[in-house]
Design a protein around this motif. Structure first.
Motif, PDB file in Angstrom:
ATOM      1  N   MET A  15     -66.039  -5.989   5.659  1.00  0.00           N
ATOM      2  CA  MET A  15     -64.865  -5.246   5.213  1.00  0.00           C
ATOM      3  C   MET A  15     -65.041  -4.710   3.796  1.00  0.00           C
ATOM      4  O   MET A  15     -64.104  -4.204   3.199  1.00  0.00           O
ATOM      5  N   SER A  16     -66.243  -4.844   3.247  1.00  0.00           N
ATOM      6  CA  SER A  16     -66.493  -4.486   1.853  1.00  0.00           C
ATOM      7  C   SER A  16     -66.051  -3.056   1.557  1.00  0.00           C
ATOM      8  O   SER A  16     -66.368  -2.122   2.302  1.00  0.00           O
ATOM      9  N   MET A  17     -65.317  -2.884   0.477  1.00  0.00           N
ATOM     10  CA  MET A  17     -64.848  -1.574   0.059  1.00  0.00           C
ATOM     11  C   MET A  17     -64.490  -1.642  -1.417  1.00  0.00           C
ATOM     12  O   MET A  17     -64.252  -2.729  -1.960  1.00  0.00           O
ATOM     13  N   PRO A  18     -64.470  -0.501  -2.101  1.00  0.00           N
ATOM     14  CA  PRO A  18     -64.059  -0.521  -3.503  1.00  0.00           C
ATOM     15  C   PRO A  18     -62.615  -0.989  -3.633  1.00  0.00           C
ATOM     16  O   PRO A  18     -61.803  -0.782  -2.733  1.00  0.00           O
ATOM     17  N   LEU A  19     -62.311  -1.636  -4.726  1.00  0.00           N
ATOM     18  CA  LEU A  19     -60.945  -2.089  -4.973  1.00  0.00           C
ATOM     19  C   LEU A  19     -60.057  -0.887  -5.282  1.00  0.00           C
ATOM     20  O   LEU A  19     -60.297  -0.167  -6.248  1.00  0.00           O
ATOM     21  N   PRO A  20     -59.017  -0.629  -4.475  1.00  0.00           N
ATOM     22  CA  PRO A  20     -58.115   0.505  -4.753  1.00  0.00           C
ATOM     23  C   PRO A  20     -57.458   0.342  -6.116  1.00  0.00           C
ATOM     24  O   PRO A  20     -57.165  -0.778  -6.549  1.00  0.00           O
ATOM     25  N   GLN A  21     -57.212   1.458  -6.771  1.00  0.00           N
ATOM     26  CA  GLN A  21     -56.647   1.424  -8.112  1.00  0.00           C
ATOM     27  C   GLN A  21     -55.177   1.855  -8.105  1.00  0.00           C
ATOM     28  O   GLN A  21     -54.816   2.829  -7.450  1.00  0.00           O
ATOM     29  N   PRO A  22     -54.319   1.143  -8.829  1.00  0.00           N
ATOM     30  CA  PRO A  22     -52.897   1.510  -8.911  1.00  0.00           C
ATOM     31  C   PRO A  22     -52.720   2.888  -9.550  1.00  0.00           C
ATOM     32  O   PRO A  22     -53.580   3.360 -10.306  1.00  0.00           O
TER      33      PRO A  22
END
Length: 296
Positions: A15-22
């Motif tokens: 499930m690796s993915m970049p951390l979404p940014q606020p």
């Protein structure tokens, strides 16, 4: 770290993915605080529409299959994971088990605050006060209230869910769910007022429940209890708005996450970050676990 439960490491890696940014400054500060000191962070989550997809029959709801594994890993990294839901805690735990057998009850230190915080599940035990007398009176009155609308097309498909200390009138199965909501809103509000109950609107549902507590109250109380230093809360429905407000009212660095849907736009407007439904929430949590684990 994740090998203690078979398959968790592999599933998170997949499930690796970049951390979404606020998209807000407050949300960015909240996320930064969680990453800097995860051991002081509380992660709060709604259940239906956030960890579990919305379905026509609430009894058919089941947690996203990857959520328990992600939450087990997250629970080892943060101060606490807390589920704040309108459901009875027993059904949240029951429906929170994935097909492989891993479930919410496996999450380290998990607390479930059900019925908007009236019930509490912790260490495999439930505590709750008795339901208010008004619930029993409303239980008797509701079938006749709905039947009084006669042969209107939308009546067929409207059904009543008994939550023990609350009653929910669902319209999702109706021929016209929105018309049904509009027609029922006022008489249900009058019935609730007559018997001292609160009205909780939701996604194709109106719930009559115990007054005096909401998800915001429940979350604030839990944050104080755990001496949290940062907080995240993810929700999808109008009942989660008080929890979003509590993130700000707590005075802590915080992140409000909307599990997005076409049905409730107002929540997205109040959020620091919007993700794509329960699958998006699980991916966000997996990315959070991965980022925390790599954080120096």
């Amino acid at each position: 770290m994740w090998d203690e439960v078979s398959g968790i490491g592999v599933r998170l890696a997949n499930m690796s993915m970049p951390l979404p940014q606020p998209t807000t400054e407050a949300g960015a500060a909240g996320l930064a605080a969680i990453l800097t000191a995860p051991e002081a962070a509380v992660i709060g989550l709604d259940f239906d529409g956030t960890l579990s997809p919305i379905v026509a029959d609430p009894a058919a709801a089941r947690i996203h299959p990857d959520a328990p594994a992600v939450l087990v890993a997250l629970g080892r990294l943060v101060r606490a994971v807390v589920i704040v839901t309108g459901r009875p805690v027993a059904s949240a735990i029951e429906y929170g088990t994935a097909p492989g057998g891993l479930g919410l009850s496996d999450v380290p230190g998990l607390v479930v605050l059900g019925q908007y915080g009236v019930e509490r599940w912790e260490n495999h035990a439930v505590t709750a006060p008795p339901p208010p007398q008004g619930v029993a009176l409303v239980r008797q009155a509701l079938p006749a209230l709905v039947a009084a609308f006669g042969d209107r097309a939308w009546v067929k498909g409207v059904w009543i869910e008994d939550k023990g200390r609350a009653l929910a009138v669902h319209t999702r199965r109706s021929a016209d769910p929105q018309e049904a909501l509009a027609a029922l809103r006022e008489p249900l509000a009058e019935l609730a007022e007559e018997h001292g109950l609160a009205v909780e609107p939701g996604r194709m549902v109106i719930e009559l429940r115990s007054p005096g507590v909401d998800k915001g109250d429940a979350l604030l109380g839990f944050l104080a209890e755990r001496s949290a230093k940062s907080v995240m809360f993810a929700g999808d429905d109008l009942g989660d708005l008080p929890a979003f407000a509590a993130v700000r009212a707590s005075g802590l660095p915080g992140l409000a996450v909307c599990s997005g849907s076409a049905e409730v736009g107002v929540l997205a407007e109040r959020a620091d970050l919007v993700v794509d439904g329960p699958a998006g929430v699980v991916k966000l949590l997996a990315a959070l676990v991965s980022t925390i684990s790599r954080h120096p």
